[in-house]
Design a protein around this motif. Sequence first.
Motif, PDB file in Angstrom:
ATOM      1  N   PRO A 202       0.792  -1.233   0.000  1.00 35.63           N
ATOM      2  CA  PRO A 202       0.000   0.000   0.000  1.00 35.63           C
ATOM      3  C   PRO A 202       0.816   1.270   0.000  1.00 35.63           C
ATOM      4  CG  PRO A 202       0.076  -0.907   2.204  1.00 35.63           C
ATOM      5  CD  PRO A 202       0.754  -1.905   1.303  1.00 35.63           C
ATOM      6  N   THR A 203       2.089   1.192   0.371  1.00 32.70           N
ATOM      7  CA  THR A 203       2.894   2.410   0.476  1.00 32.70           C
ATOM      8  C   THR A 203       4.115   2.384  -0.426  1.00 32.70           C
ATOM      9  OG1 THR A 203       4.075   1.479   2.373  1.00 32.70           O
ATOM     10  CG2 THR A 203       2.167   2.835   2.843  1.00 32.70           C
ATOM     11  N   SER A 204       4.139   1.471  -1.392  1.00 29.23           N
ATOM     12  CA  SER A 204       5.333   1.347  -2.231  1.00 29.23           C
ATOM     13  C   SER A 204       5.577   2.595  -3.078  1.00 29.23           C
ATOM     14  CB  SER A 204       5.230   0.116  -3.141  1.00 29.23           C
ATOM     15  OG  SER A 204       4.130   0.234  -4.019  1.00 29.23           O
ATOM     16  N   ALA A 205       4.508   3.356  -3.377  1.00 30.26           N
ATOM     17  CA  ALA A 205       4.661   4.559  -4.205  1.00 30.26           C
ATOM     18  C   ALA A 205       4.727   5.836  -3.381  1.00 30.26           C
ATOM     19  CB  ALA A 205       3.500   4.650  -5.202  1.00 30.26           C
ATOM     20  N   LEU A 206       4.757   5.710  -2.045  1.00 28.65           N
ATOM     21  CA  LEU A 206       4.661   6.885  -1.195  1.00 28.65           C
ATOM     22  C   LEU A 206       6.004   7.268  -0.601  1.00 28.65           C
ATOM     23  CD1 LEU A 206       1.413   6.021   0.804  1.00 28.65           C
ATOM     24  CD2 LEU A 206       1.613   7.238  -1.361  1.00 28.65           C
ATOM     25  N   ASP A 207       6.197   8.572  -0.412  1.00 29.46           N
ATOM     26  CA  ASP A 207       7.373   9.033   0.302  1.00 29.46           C
ATOM     27  C   ASP A 207       7.226   8.696   1.776  1.00 29.46           C
ATOM     28  OD1 ASP A 207       6.183  11.505   1.781  1.00 29.46           O
ATOM     29  OD2 ASP A 207       5.562  11.755  -0.296  1.00 29.46           O
ATOM     30  N   VAL A 208       8.332   8.786   2.514  1.00 31.32           N
ATOM     31  CA  VAL A 208       8.345   8.264   3.875  1.00 31.32           C
ATOM     32  C   VAL A 208       7.405   9.008   4.820  1.00 31.32           C
ATOM     33  CG1 VAL A 208      10.610   7.200   3.793  1.00 31.32           C
ATOM     34  CG2 VAL A 208      10.437   9.636   4.334  1.00 31.32           C
ATOM     35  N   THR A 209       7.244  10.318   4.648  1.00 30.10           N
ATOM     36  CA  THR A 209       6.377  11.052   5.569  1.00 30.10           C
ATOM     37  C   THR A 209       4.913  10.708   5.344  1.00 30.10           C
ATOM     38  OG1 THR A 209       6.460  12.935   4.047  1.00 30.10           O
ATOM     39  CG2 THR A 209       7.949  12.975   5.926  1.00 30.10           C
ATOM     40  N   VAL A 210       4.489  10.608   4.080  1.00 29.90           N
ATOM     41  CA  VAL A 210       3.113  10.221   3.788  1.00 29.90           C
ATOM     42  C   VAL A 210       2.910   8.751   4.141  1.00 29.90           C
ATOM     43  CG1 VAL A 210       1.376  10.011   1.981  1.00 29.90           C
ATOM     44  CG2 VAL A 210       2.889  11.969   2.011  1.00 29.90           C
ATOM     45  N   GLN A 211       3.923   7.929   3.906  1.00 26.98           N
ATOM     46  CA  GLN A 211       3.869   6.526   4.293  1.00 26.98           C
ATOM     47  C   GLN A 211       3.578   6.396   5.787  1.00 26.98           C
ATOM     48  OE1 GLN A 211       7.578   3.957   4.630  1.00 26.98           O
ATOM     49  NE2 GLN A 211       6.715   3.158   2.745  1.00 26.98           N
ATOM     50  N   LYS A 212       4.257   7.183   6.578  1.00 26.55           N
ATOM     51  CA  LYS A 212       4.035   7.149   8.021  1.00 26.55           C
ATOM     52  C   LYS A 212       2.620   7.597   8.360  1.00 26.55           C
ATOM     53  CE  LYS A 212       6.114   8.662  12.389  1.00 26.55           C
ATOM     54  NZ  LYS A 212       4.851   9.040  13.030  1.00 26.55           N
ATOM     55  N   HIS A 540      11.981   7.988  -2.867  1.00 26.86           N
ATOM     56  CA  HIS A 540      11.529   8.340  -1.524  1.00 26.86           C
ATOM     57  C   HIS A 540      12.136   7.408  -0.489  1.00 26.86           C
ATOM     58  CE1 HIS A 540       8.517   5.214  -2.747  1.00 26.86           C
ATOM     59  NE2 HIS A 540       8.737   4.826  -1.508  1.00 26.86           N
ATOM     60  N   ASP A 541      12.876   6.383  -0.931  1.00 26.04           N
ATOM     61  CA  ASP A 541      13.459   5.391  -0.031  1.00 26.04           C
ATOM     62  C   ASP A 541      14.845   5.850   0.397  1.00 26.04           C
ATOM     63  OD1 ASP A 541      14.484   3.179   1.282  1.00 26.04           O
ATOM     64  OD2 ASP A 541      13.516   1.744  -0.069  1.00 26.04           O
ATOM     65  N   LEU A 542      14.927   6.469   1.568  1.00 26.61           N
ATOM     66  CA  LEU A 542      16.189   7.050   2.000  1.00 26.61           C
ATOM     67  C   LEU A 542      17.222   5.990   2.374  1.00 26.61           C
ATOM     68  CD1 LEU A 542      14.869  10.064   4.083  1.00 26.61           C
ATOM     69  CD2 LEU A 542      15.681  10.047   1.747  1.00 26.61           C
ATOM     70  N   ALA A 543      16.770   4.796   2.737  1.00 27.13           N
ATOM     71  CA  ALA A 543      17.725   3.720   3.014  1.00 27.13           C
ATOM     72  C   ALA A 543      18.461   3.315   1.736  1.00 27.13           C
ATOM     73  CB  ALA A 543      17.003   2.514   3.612  1.00 27.13           C
ATOM     74  N   VAL A 544      17.771   3.363   0.611  1.00 21.39           N
ATOM     75  CA  VAL A 544      18.412   3.077  -0.669  1.00 21.39           C
ATOM     76  C   VAL A 544      19.387   4.192  -1.031  1.00 21.39           C
ATOM     77  CG1 VAL A 544      17.995   2.864  -3.153  1.00 21.39           C
ATOM     78  CG2 VAL A 544      16.568   1.608  -1.543  1.00 21.39           C
ATOM     79  N   VAL A 545      18.986   5.430  -0.763  1.00 18.57           N
ATOM     80  CA  VAL A 545      19.875   6.569  -1.023  1.00 18.57           C
ATOM     81  C   VAL A 545      21.187   6.388  -0.283  1.00 18.57           C
ATOM     82  CG1 VAL A 545      20.173   9.046  -0.645  1.00 18.57           C
ATOM     83  CG2 VAL A 545      18.007   8.184  -1.517  1.00 18.57           C
ATOM     84  N   LYS A 546      21.119   5.922   0.949  1.00 20.52           N
ATOM     85  CA  LYS A 546      22.318   5.744   1.766  1.00 20.52           C
ATOM     86  C   LYS A 546      23.302   4.797   1.094  1.00 20.52           C
ATOM     87  CE  LYS A 546      24.530   6.740   5.516  1.00 20.52           C
ATOM     88  NZ  LYS A 546      24.364   6.100   6.790  1.00 20.52           N
ATOM     89  N   GLN A 547      22.777   3.830   0.339  1.00 22.19           N
ATOM     90  CA  GLN A 547      23.620   2.839  -0.317  1.00 22.19           C
ATOM     91  C   GLN A 547      24.213   3.319  -1.631  1.00 22.19           C
ATOM     92  OE1 GLN A 547      22.584  -1.482  -0.057  1.00 22.19           O
ATOM     93  NE2 GLN A 547      20.526  -0.653   0.125  1.00 22.19           N
ATOM     94  N   ILE A 548      23.425   4.086  -2.381  1.00 24.86           N
ATOM     95  CA  ILE A 548      23.750   4.280  -3.794  1.00 24.86           C
ATOM     96  C   ILE A 548      24.342   5.645  -4.119  1.00 24.86           C
ATOM     97  CG2 ILE A 548      21.457   5.168  -4.425  1.00 24.86           C
ATOM     98  CD1 ILE A 548      23.359   2.602  -6.521  1.00 24.86           C
ATOM     99  N   ALA A 549      24.042   6.686  -3.314  1.00 27.15           N
ATOM    100  CA  ALA A 549      24.313   8.054  -3.766  1.00 27.15           C
ATOM    101  C   ALA A 549      25.578   8.643  -3.177  1.00 27.15           C
ATOM    102  CB  ALA A 549      23.123   8.953  -3.420  1.00 27.15           C
ATOM    103  N   ASP A 550      26.331   9.368  -4.020  1.00 25.92           N
ATOM    104  CA  ASP A 550      27.466  10.172  -3.568  1.00 25.92           C
ATOM    105  C   ASP A 550      26.984  11.442  -2.880  1.00 25.92           C
ATOM    106  OD1 ASP A 550      29.663   8.603  -4.732  1.00 25.92           O
ATOM    107  OD2 ASP A 550      28.745   9.158  -6.628  1.00 25.92           O
ATOM    108  N   GLU A 551      26.011  12.090  -3.508  1.00 22.56           N
ATOM    109  CA  GLU A 551      25.491  13.356  -2.999  1.00 22.56           C
ATOM    110  C   GLU A 551      23.978  13.327  -3.035  1.00 22.56           C
ATOM    111  OE1 GLU A 551      26.052  18.205  -3.647  1.00 22.56           O
ATOM    112  OE2 GLU A 551      26.765  16.795  -5.160  1.00 22.56           O
ATOM    113  N   THR A 552      23.354  14.021  -2.109  1.00 19.21           N
ATOM    114  CA  THR A 552      21.899  14.025  -2.004  1.00 19.21           C
ATOM    115  C   THR A 552      21.372  15.453  -2.004  1.00 19.21           C
ATOM    116  OG1 THR A 552      21.887  11.951  -0.748  1.00 19.21           O
ATOM    117  CG2 THR A 552      19.925  13.326  -0.591  1.00 19.21           C
TER     118      THR A 552
END
Length: 597
Positions: A202-212, A540-552
Amino acid sequence: MTSNSPTASAQDAPSSPQAPQDDPLLRLRGVDIAFGGKKKPLPTVFEVDLDVYEGETVAIVGESGSGKSTVAHAVLGLLPGGGHVTGGSITFEGEDITHASERRFTQLRGSHIGLVPQDPMSNLNPVWSIGTHIGEALKANNVATGSEAHERILELMREAGLPEAERRAGQYPHEFSGGMRQRALIACGLAARPKLLIADEPTSALDVTVQKQILDHLQSLTDQLGTSVMLITHDLGLAAERAQRIVVMSQGRVVETGPALEILQDPRHPYTQKLVSAAPSIAARRSDVMKNREIGDANPPSAGQQSPARPTGAAVPASKAGEAQDRSGSHLIEVSGLTKEFDVPGDRPWRKKKFVAARDVSFFLRRGHTLALVGESGSGKSTVAQMILGLLEPTEGKVLFDGKDVTGLRGKDELAFRRRVQPVFQNPYGSIDPMYSVFNTIAEPLKIHRVGDKGSREKRVRELLDMVAMPQSMMHRFPGELSGGQRQRVAIARALALDPEVLVLDEAVSALDVLVQSQILQLLNKLQSEMGLTYLFITHDLAVVKQIADETLVMQDGSIVERGETDELFANPQQEYTRKLLDSIPGGKIPLYTFSG
């Protein structure tokens, strides 16, 4: 295998509002499901046992294609054509509904068993307004009519996190972002206050704040109304935080079940251990994916691959932006003052007003690096991506690619640009032609750009399927025969077909289960280190960002509010909005099992 107890024993596990009854609200015993004709049925689900008690949330987790959604559809009597229960029993409120009539299932759906489906676009009628969709759910279940229905529609929209409900009710699905469409489906699913809500991603398309916000609302239903929730998800953090119990499925079978935190912190089955270990962790300093990439930097691409050398593991702090700009060839994409305005309906049909989706957005993307663009749904992330891709004309500003202005390209220049910059869109259901086979979908860009002949294209398609971990035997299947995660893998393979220099990934892994997500992230990093690819990663998945991104870069209301090197930004966010995003990550503070194998 862990205990089959329906309540969590871990101290911090979500608590059920009442002790489980002897008889569960929903009980599955030895359920087998097969597809195809009765002469040659294809078994897909085997001997599933599952209980959901009143007021309880049970999460079903597993890989894409493991049978999670198939079990849910069997409970609703919505198995696709050729699907049928071949063994076992399904009992709801003491009634055996295993082979109930269509009339009985129609009575149960909505008013007794609600559904929030995974894909918003294929479940919303494009010619109906959002208010009409919710009103139909109220009407079908005899909840409200007339002016009472109108007020109830607005109330449900507000509950689901849709602002300006009065105006939004008259808008159509294409005017909503992916997250907003999913919220509309949630409003429909909750319209009749069902006793059991089946929430399929139900929340796969939602950002974390709306997901919460949505998950808090579902939990309030459990607390206040005794509503039970069957939560189907690939997000293990979400499962750990929101469910009393977890059921793990693999290849159509339940391999482990028990209290949520016990499953995630002390998994017994090898598959569960592998599943939990693959989950992205917000607490990790640098994942193995990033470490592998740093090692790859020691082996720079060949001269023809246009990837300048950089220090091992180096990211680009925002404070050193000016220094980086002085380095010749360091920027592949430069965005300067991008603004996009849309005409939207005003308070009268003939009146229009301006809506600013992106406002004075400026940043650069270094060659061979990954830049993540994060923010809530509607913050302008996808709008910026579409302007970079040339799919939207900016109201103001420009985009430089390799030092050349690419805004407003036409003809051969536009075709050449598209070969070098490829997108992977958020919604694999809408971005893949249902009439095209997997082969034709992946081979299409090769045909458009006149690359190779029939034989070489088939060879390339097979290579790409291997790269995205899909069997070559699925080459002649159609999208309707694939799961959501499999469709997204096809979309990624299509984007890689032309060997582009830049991939613009718009929620590219949000539809994937954790194992495939981990594979795709490793694949993306491997390709980047070998080929010098550059990524603009929108998620919207910040845990994925932590893995993949140099800069945010963090976006809010169309503007960039914070930027920085990823580890530093996560460890020391400067803006309250950024802290809010980080605090909303489901399961972000729950330590998971660490696999040593």
